[in-house]
Scaffold this motif. Sequence first.
Motif, PDB file in Angstrom:
ATOM      1  N   GLY A  26       0.765  -1.288  -0.008  1.00  0.00           N
ATOM      2  CA  GLY A  26       0.028  -0.100  -0.033  1.00  0.00           C
ATOM      3  C   GLY A  26       0.791   1.344   0.217  1.00  0.00           C
ATOM      4  O   GLY A  26       1.960   1.196  -0.067  1.00  0.00           O
ATOM      5  N   TRP A  27       0.098   2.486  -0.007  1.00  0.00           N
ATOM      6  CA  TRP A  27       0.791   3.694   0.273  1.00  0.00           C
ATOM      7  C   TRP A  27       1.828   3.796   1.185  1.00  0.00           C
ATOM      8  O   TRP A  27       1.520   3.274   2.618  1.00  0.00           O
ATOM      9  CB  TRP A  27      -0.103   4.820   0.287  1.00  0.00           C
ATOM     10  CG  TRP A  27      -0.974   4.808  -0.867  1.00  0.00           C
ATOM     11  CD1 TRP A  27      -2.218   4.486  -1.039  1.00  0.00           C
ATOM     12  CD2 TRP A  27      -0.549   5.522  -2.231  1.00  0.00           C
ATOM     13  NE1 TRP A  27      -2.563   4.963  -2.410  1.00  0.00           N
ATOM     14  CE2 TRP A  27      -1.450   5.521  -2.949  1.00  0.00           C
ATOM     15  CE3 TRP A  27       0.551   6.139  -2.605  1.00  0.00           C
ATOM     16  CZ2 TRP A  27      -1.699   6.132  -4.196  1.00  0.00           C
ATOM     17  CZ3 TRP A  27       0.634   6.826  -3.995  1.00  0.00           C
ATOM     18  CH2 TRP A  27      -0.491   6.599  -4.707  1.00  0.00           C
ATOM     19  N   GLU A  28       2.952   4.189   1.346  1.00  0.00           N
ATOM     20  CA  GLU A  28       3.708   4.690   2.428  1.00  0.00           C
ATOM     21  C   GLU A  28       3.444   6.143   2.636  1.00  0.00           C
ATOM     22  O   GLU A  28       2.566   6.662   2.087  1.00  0.00           O
ATOM     23  CB  GLU A  28       5.205   4.563   1.948  1.00  0.00           C
ATOM     24  CG  GLU A  28       5.490   3.193   1.520  1.00  0.00           C
ATOM     25  CD  GLU A  28       6.999   3.171   1.098  1.00  0.00           C
ATOM     26  OE1 GLU A  28       7.687   3.985   0.972  1.00  0.00           O
ATOM     27  OE2 GLU A  28       7.577   1.790   0.752  1.00  0.00           O
ATOM     28  N   GLU A  29       3.945   6.700   3.900  1.00  0.00           N
ATOM     29  CA  GLU A  29       3.855   7.962   4.400  1.00  0.00           C
ATOM     30  C   GLU A  29       4.945   8.791   4.462  1.00  0.00           C
ATOM     31  O   GLU A  29       5.729   8.308   4.904  1.00  0.00           O
ATOM     32  CB  GLU A  29       2.875   7.864   5.707  1.00  0.00           C
ATOM     33  CG  GLU A  29       1.457   7.737   5.545  1.00  0.00           C
ATOM     34  CD  GLU A  29       0.588   7.706   6.614  1.00  0.00           C
ATOM     35  OE1 GLU A  29       1.005   8.454   7.591  1.00  0.00           O
ATOM     36  OE2 GLU A  29      -0.292   7.167   6.809  1.00  0.00           O
ATOM     37  N   SER A  30       5.011  10.199   4.179  1.00  0.00           N
ATOM     38  CA  SER A  30       6.074  10.955   4.086  1.00  0.00           C
ATOM     39  C   SER A  30       5.571  12.519   4.195  1.00  0.00           C
ATOM     40  O   SER A  30       4.899  13.011   3.228  1.00  0.00           O
ATOM     41  CB  SER A  30       6.950  10.645   3.086  1.00  0.00           C
ATOM     42  OG  SER A  30       8.265  11.442   2.965  1.00  0.00           O
ATOM     43  N   TYR A  31       5.996  13.029   5.233  1.00  0.00           N
ATOM     44  CA  TYR A  31       5.670  14.480   5.586  1.00  0.00           C
ATOM     45  C   TYR A  31       4.027  14.589   5.412  1.00  0.00           C
ATOM     46  O   TYR A  31       3.655  15.262   4.518  1.00  0.00           O
ATOM     47  CB  TYR A  31       6.233  15.397   4.453  1.00  0.00           C
ATOM     48  CG  TYR A  31       7.906  15.154   4.679  1.00  0.00           C
ATOM     49  CD1 TYR A  31       8.551  15.669   5.957  1.00  0.00           C
ATOM     50  CD2 TYR A  31       8.525  14.783   3.912  1.00  0.00           C
ATOM     51  CE1 TYR A  31       9.783  15.718   5.926  1.00  0.00           C
ATOM     52  CE2 TYR A  31       9.914  14.513   4.065  1.00  0.00           C
ATOM     53  CZ  TYR A  31      10.490  15.015   5.086  1.00  0.00           C
ATOM     54  OH  TYR A  31      11.875  14.800   5.485  1.00  0.00           O
ATOM     55  N   GLU A  38       6.666   2.545  -5.198  1.00  0.00           N
ATOM     56  CA  GLU A  38       7.518   2.216  -6.732  1.00  0.00           C
ATOM     57  C   GLU A  38       8.436   3.371  -6.875  1.00  0.00           C
ATOM     58  O   GLU A  38       9.615   2.943  -7.237  1.00  0.00           O
ATOM     59  CB  GLU A  38       6.584   2.103  -7.735  1.00  0.00           C
ATOM     60  CG  GLU A  38       5.747   0.574  -7.715  1.00  0.00           C
ATOM     61  CD  GLU A  38       6.620  -0.520  -7.664  1.00  0.00           C
ATOM     62  OE1 GLU A  38       7.310  -0.511  -8.643  1.00  0.00           O
ATOM     63  OE2 GLU A  38       6.370  -1.633  -7.041  1.00  0.00           O
ATOM     64  N   CYS A  39       7.865   4.436  -7.077  1.00  0.00           N
ATOM     65  CA  CYS A  39       8.916   5.680  -7.763  1.00  0.00           C
ATOM     66  C   CYS A  39       9.164   6.778  -6.476  1.00  0.00           C
ATOM     67  O   CYS A  39       9.899   7.500  -6.831  1.00  0.00           O
ATOM     68  CB  CYS A  39       8.080   6.407  -8.712  1.00  0.00           C
ATOM     69  SG  CYS A  39       6.783   7.057  -8.540  1.00  0.00           S
ATOM     70  N   GLY A  40       8.326   6.577  -5.437  1.00  0.00           N
ATOM     71  CA  GLY A  40       8.560   7.594  -4.312  1.00  0.00           C
ATOM     72  C   GLY A  40       7.936   8.888  -4.621  1.00  0.00           C
ATOM     73  O   GLY A  40       8.158   9.948  -3.822  1.00  0.00           O
ATOM     74  N   GLY A  41       7.032   9.281  -5.520  1.00  0.00           N
ATOM     75  CA  GLY A  41       6.179  10.163  -5.694  1.00  0.00           C
ATOM     76  C   GLY A  41       5.310  10.526  -4.526  1.00  0.00           C
ATOM     77  O   GLY A  41       4.870   9.536  -3.862  1.00  0.00           O
ATOM     78  N   LEU A  42       5.284  11.864  -4.186  1.00  0.00           N
ATOM     79  CA  LEU A  42       4.367  12.163  -3.122  1.00  0.00           C
ATOM     80  C   LEU A  42       3.210  12.641  -3.598  1.00  0.00           C
ATOM     81  O   LEU A  42       3.208  13.448  -4.608  1.00  0.00           O
ATOM     82  CB  LEU A  42       5.188  13.363  -2.367  1.00  0.00           C
ATOM     83  CG  LEU A  42       6.354  13.121  -1.575  1.00  0.00           C
ATOM     84  CD1 LEU A  42       6.848  14.075  -1.024  1.00  0.00           C
ATOM     85  CD2 LEU A  42       5.977  11.771  -0.562  1.00  0.00           C
ATOM     86  N   HIS A  43       2.088  12.366  -2.875  1.00  0.00           N
ATOM     87  CA  HIS A  43       0.513  12.716  -3.454  1.00  0.00           C
ATOM     88  C   HIS A  43      -0.321  13.218  -2.185  1.00  0.00           C
ATOM     89  O   HIS A  43      -0.116  12.908  -1.118  1.00  0.00           O
ATOM     90  CB  HIS A  43       0.052  11.759  -4.171  1.00  0.00           C
ATOM     91  CG  HIS A  43       0.757  11.089  -5.227  1.00  0.00           C
ATOM     92  ND1 HIS A  43       0.779  11.609  -6.624  1.00  0.00           N
ATOM     93  CD2 HIS A  43       1.674   9.890  -5.319  1.00  0.00           C
ATOM     94  CE1 HIS A  43       1.539  10.939  -7.107  1.00  0.00           C
ATOM     95  NE2 HIS A  43       2.144  10.078  -6.622  1.00  0.00           N
ATOM     96  N   ASP A  44      -1.343  13.919  -2.392  1.00  0.00           N
ATOM     97  CA  ASP A  44      -2.176  14.293  -1.295  1.00  0.00           C
ATOM     98  C   ASP A  44      -2.866  12.979  -0.934  1.00  0.00           C
ATOM     99  O   ASP A  44      -3.090  11.790  -1.391  1.00  0.00           O
ATOM    100  CB  ASP A  44      -3.347  15.267  -1.842  1.00  0.00           C
ATOM    101  CG  ASP A  44      -2.560  16.492  -2.226  1.00  0.00           C
ATOM    102  OD1 ASP A  44      -1.725  17.079  -1.576  1.00  0.00           O
ATOM    103  OD2 ASP A  44      -3.306  17.180  -3.266  1.00  0.00           O
ATOM    104  N   ASP A  45      -3.685  13.064   0.253  1.00  0.00           N
ATOM    105  CA  ASP A  45      -4.222  12.043   1.234  1.00  0.00           C
ATOM    106  C   ASP A  45      -5.502  11.250   0.170  1.00  0.00           C
ATOM    107  O   ASP A  45      -5.731  10.173   0.389  1.00  0.00           O
ATOM    108  CB  ASP A  45      -4.829  12.434   2.519  1.00  0.00           C
ATOM    109  CG  ASP A  45      -3.792  12.468   3.275  1.00  0.00           C
ATOM    110  OD1 ASP A  45      -2.694  11.889   3.176  1.00  0.00           O
ATOM    111  OD2 ASP A  45      -4.089  13.256   4.470  1.00  0.00           O
ATOM    112  N   VAL A  46      -5.830  12.096  -0.806  1.00  0.00           N
ATOM    113  CA  VAL A  46      -7.099  11.540  -1.718  1.00  0.00           C
ATOM    114  C   VAL A  46      -6.601  10.831  -2.698  1.00  0.00           C
ATOM    115  O   VAL A  46      -7.506  10.365  -3.569  1.00  0.00           O
ATOM    116  CB  VAL A  46      -8.004  12.967  -2.121  1.00  0.00           C
ATOM    117  CG1 VAL A  46      -8.587  13.322  -0.753  1.00  0.00           C
ATOM    118  CG2 VAL A  46      -7.271  13.727  -2.855  1.00  0.00           C
ATOM    119  N   ALA A  47      -5.211  10.930  -3.219  1.00  0.00           N
ATOM    120  CA  ALA A  47      -4.795   9.788  -4.500  1.00  0.00           C
ATOM    121  C   ALA A  47      -5.208   8.633  -4.399  1.00  0.00           C
ATOM    122  O   ALA A  47      -5.123   7.862  -3.295  1.00  0.00           O
ATOM    123  CB  ALA A  47      -3.260  10.128  -4.467  1.00  0.00           C
TER     124      ALA A  47
END
Length: 58
Positions: A26-31, A38-47
Amino acid sequence: MASAPSSNDMFDEFLSQRGHETDDIGWEESYNKKQCPECGGLHDDVATECSVCGWTPI
């Protein structure tokens, strides 16, 4: 009629019997954001999908 386990279930069972972890990824969390494993891209919580590489959680 009994249903056969899916091939993914059989593969997960095979791996877990040999000491491998088979948790759903699943998603990881950062900041306080979701981070794509997979790629480390950051997204909002609704992604629901990574806008960088297209990864989606299982």
